[in-house]
Design an enzyme around this catalytic site. Structure first.
Site: not given
Ligand code: NAD
Length: 270
Positions: A156, A163
């Site tokens: 990670y 984070k």
């Molecule tokens: P995802 O890829 O669907 O979403 C991530 C989003 O960030 C995408 O829509 C992407 O276009 C956007 N993004 C990245 N760079 C960008 C930029 N410069 N401008 C605008 N948008 C931008 O994946 P996700 O898993 O739904 O992630 C969403 C959030 O949840 C993130 O913060 C991720 O760290 C967090 N998260 C995810 C998990 C998991 O296991 N999937 C767990 C905990 C937290």
């Protein structure tokens, strides 16, 4: 009357129907909220197909690495929502693929800056722009998504650091904006398979561990996160701010070296 009737939300970070932000948008909509979206320009086409499912036509392109794009996006939100915003969902993270996996010590200065800029600073910039709209609405709820910043998750790497910054950002923003009745919280989700998480070394192991070792013996769904988002957006959490709410089947309560759950076999056999 639905819980969020009459409220207006801006949801960022939908890349496709597996995105956590999409799960949140659906849940907010189901409880009566009107939704607008911002998304990275590369996701416009996919989001245009999804948005009608939540009765939204408001889709604004916004690369959060560009201040002027953020300012322009919130100007548009102000226009379509009559100058008011109740709910802001920040669901955005990014790091160079080379900085996710391998030795953390190899993280470059540029990779560090990029990950923290997009994944943590963007919440500050978003919140600053949301503030006048939420003041006009007499308060608001801002939420972001985080994952396991307190411990080392091999692979990670820089995202764990980003984070940690994001979670501290939540606390400072909550302090700044509390007197204005604007709450800022984070949802710490267990692992979910999305485009972003697929880039993380060890995701499969994490998903299996949830299934076998968490008290609830199951993985997290978009619905789980969506329902927590509804709670944070609603009057049921009016005294909750600066919090990191864990939605992880309770796995955080377990000793890291724990064995598979003793009920695992019986549950599976049932
Ligand atoms: P995802 O890829 O669907 O979403 C991530 C989003 O960030 C995408 O829509 C992407 O276009 C956007 N993004 C990245 N760079 C960008 C930029 N410069 N401008 C605008 N948008 C931008 O994946 P996700 O898993 O739904 O992630 C969403 C959030 O949840 C993130 O913060 C991720 O760290 C967090 N998260 C995810 C998990 C998991 O296991 N999937 C767990 C905990 C937290």
């Amino acid at each position: 009357m639905a819980l969020l009737d009459g409220t207006k939300a801006l949801v960022s970070g939908v890349a496709n129907k597996k995105s956590i932000a999409w799960g949140i948008a659906q849940a907010l909509y189901a409880h009566g909220c009107q939704i607008a979206f911002t998304c990275h320009p590369t996701n416009l086409r996919r989001l245009r197909k999804l948005a009608p499912q939540v009765d939204s036509e408001i889709i604004i392109s916004c690369d959060v690495g560009q201040d002027e794009e953020i300012i322009r996006a919130f100007d548009q939100v102000g226009t379509v929502f009559d100058g008011k915003l109740d709910i802001l969902v920040h669901s955005i993270a990014y790091a160079n693929i080379d900085d996710l996996g391998g030795e953390f010590i190899k993280t470059s200065r540029a990779g560090w800056n990029l990950a923290l800029d997009i994944s943590a600073y963007s919440l500050v910039a978003f919140t600053r722009c949301a503030r006048p709209l939420m003041n006009a609405a007499r308060g608001g709820s801002i939420m972001t998504l985080t994952f396991g910043s307190g411990r080392v998750h091999p692979g990670y790497n820089i995202m764990g650091v980003a984070k940690a910054a994001l979670e501290m950002t939540v606390r400072y923003l909550a302090y700044d904006l509390g007197p204005e009745n604007i709450r800022v919280n984070a949802i710490e989700s267990g692992p979910i398979q999305t485009i972003s998480s697929q880039a993380i070394e060890g995701l499969t192991f994490g998903l299996r561990a949830m299934d076998e070792r968490s008290p609830l013996l199951r993985n997290i769904t978009l619905e789980d996160i969506g329902k927590t988002a509804v709670y944070l957006a609603s009057e049921f959490s009016l005294a909750v701010t600066g919090a990191v709410i864990k939605v992880d089947s309770g796995i955080n309560t377990m000793c890291p070296a724990t064995v598979p759950h003793r009920k695992l076999k019986r549950t599976r056999d049932a």
